[in-house]
Design a protein around this motif. Structure first.
Motif, PDB file in Angstrom:
ATOM      1  N   LEU A  55       0.574  38.282  52.276  1.00 48.99           N
ATOM      2  CA  LEU A  55       1.170  39.193  53.254  1.00 48.99           C
ATOM      3  C   LEU A  55       2.520  38.637  53.690  1.00 48.99           C
ATOM      4  CD1 LEU A  55      -1.903  39.804  55.614  1.00 48.99           C
ATOM      5  CD2 LEU A  55      -1.104  41.282  53.762  1.00 48.99           C
ATOM      6  N   LEU A  60      -3.376  39.328  62.033  1.00 50.78           N
ATOM      7  CA  LEU A  60      -4.124  38.366  62.847  1.00 50.78           C
ATOM      8  C   LEU A  60      -4.262  38.832  64.291  1.00 50.78           C
ATOM      9  CD1 LEU A  60      -2.721  35.030  61.393  1.00 50.78           C
ATOM     10  CD2 LEU A  60      -4.988  36.030  61.031  1.00 50.78           C
ATOM     11  N   ASP A 119      -5.112  30.444  54.929  1.00 53.80           N
ATOM     12  CA  ASP A 119      -3.648  30.519  54.853  1.00 53.80           C
ATOM     13  C   ASP A 119      -3.182  30.845  53.442  1.00 53.80           C
ATOM     14  OD1 ASP A 119      -3.397  30.037  57.562  1.00 53.80           O
ATOM     15  OD2 ASP A 119      -2.916  27.906  57.333  1.00 53.80           O
ATOM     16  N   LEU A 147      -3.586  34.486  53.123  1.00 51.77           N
ATOM     17  CA  LEU A 147      -2.609  35.193  53.951  1.00 51.77           C
ATOM     18  C   LEU A 147      -1.193  35.137  53.385  1.00 51.77           C
ATOM     19  CD1 LEU A 147      -3.910  34.185  57.490  1.00 51.77           C
ATOM     20  CD2 LEU A 147      -4.066  36.442  56.399  1.00 51.77           C
ATOM     21  N   THR A 148      -0.926  34.228  52.444  1.00 53.13           N
ATOM     22  CA  THR A 148       0.417  34.178  51.846  1.00 53.13           C
ATOM     23  C   THR A 148       0.731  35.447  51.070  1.00 53.13           C
ATOM     24  OG1 THR A 148      -0.332  33.059  49.827  1.00 53.13           O
ATOM     25  CG2 THR A 148       0.422  31.646  51.657  1.00 53.13           C
ATOM     26  N   ASP A 187       3.596  41.057  58.541  1.00 53.67           N
ATOM     27  CA  ASP A 187       2.269  41.649  58.334  1.00 53.67           C
ATOM     28  C   ASP A 187       1.167  40.667  58.721  1.00 53.67           C
ATOM     29  OD1 ASP A 187       3.303  44.048  57.464  1.00 53.67           O
ATOM     30  OD2 ASP A 187       2.908  43.668  55.333  1.00 53.67           O
ATOM     31  N   ARG A 188       1.371  39.397  58.429  1.00 52.54           N
ATOM     32  CA  ARG A 188       0.392  38.365  58.782  1.00 52.54           C
ATOM     33  C   ARG A 188       0.183  38.317  60.288  1.00 52.54           C
ATOM     34  NH1 ARG A 188       2.828  33.547  56.777  1.00 52.54           N
ATOM     35  NH2 ARG A 188       2.768  34.734  54.876  1.00 52.54           N
ATOM     36  N   ARG A 189       1.289  38.308  61.035  1.00 56.13           N
ATOM     37  CA  ARG A 189       1.192  38.269  62.508  1.00 56.13           C
ATOM     38  C   ARG A 189       0.456  39.492  63.033  1.00 56.13           C
ATOM     39  NH1 ARG A 189       6.337  36.218  61.876  1.00 56.13           N
ATOM     40  NH2 ARG A 189       7.297  38.240  62.244  1.00 56.13           N
TER      41      ARG A 189
END
Length: 143
Positions: free
Chosen positions: A121, A130, A115, A118-119, A125-127
């Motif tokens: 993004l 993934l 996580d 992923l911060t 963009d993260r969704r």
């Protein structure tokens, strides 16, 4: 005008994969797990039992090579193995409560580290990232 060339997928994913594994190793060590031990615990999922052969296939491991990993996990009380009543040549494997707790703790700690990465993004963009990884992982699991 042609589209800009992008690196091959493996060229982009390999360094990311190495960095993620390097970040996972201290978490696994704190939880007394090897990478293969963690893969086995994840592979058992929430199913009540697997045969050793089905588990090996699910995690894409040679069934003879994971026996030592299973021995160690059983010695530590993280899994239970018993002869399959329907086929005495096969062994059934299941998580123990301690195995489930260890798996969940290690996975939580690993995902907390992920996580942080992923911060970098945006939430959108993260969704997408993934979801795309889950789709590609599911496709390769079928092969």
């Amino acid at each position: 005008m042609s589209e800009a060339k992008r690196p091959d997928l493996a060229a982009m994913l390999a360094p990311l994969g190495r960095a993620l594994v390097a970040a996972e190793l201290p978490v696994l060590e704190r939880n007394g797990l090897t990478m293969w031990g963690y893969v086995v615990l994840l592979g058992l999922g929430d199913e009540p039992v697997y045969t050793q052969s089905a588990l090996a296939k699910a995690i894409r491991a040679d069934k003879t090579r994971i026996i030592g990993v299973l021995d160690e996990l059983q010695r530590r009380g993280l899994i239970h193995r018993a002869p399959d009543p329907a086929d005495r040549r096969a062994h059934l494997v299941s998580l123990t409560p301690d195995g489930r707790t260890t798996r969940e703790r290690a996975q939580r700690e690993i995902q907390e580290q992920e996580d942080q990465l992923l911060t970098h993004l945006s939430a959108a963009d993260r969704r997408v990232f993934l979801r795309a990884l889950q789709t590609l992982a599911a496709l390769t699991a079928e092969q």
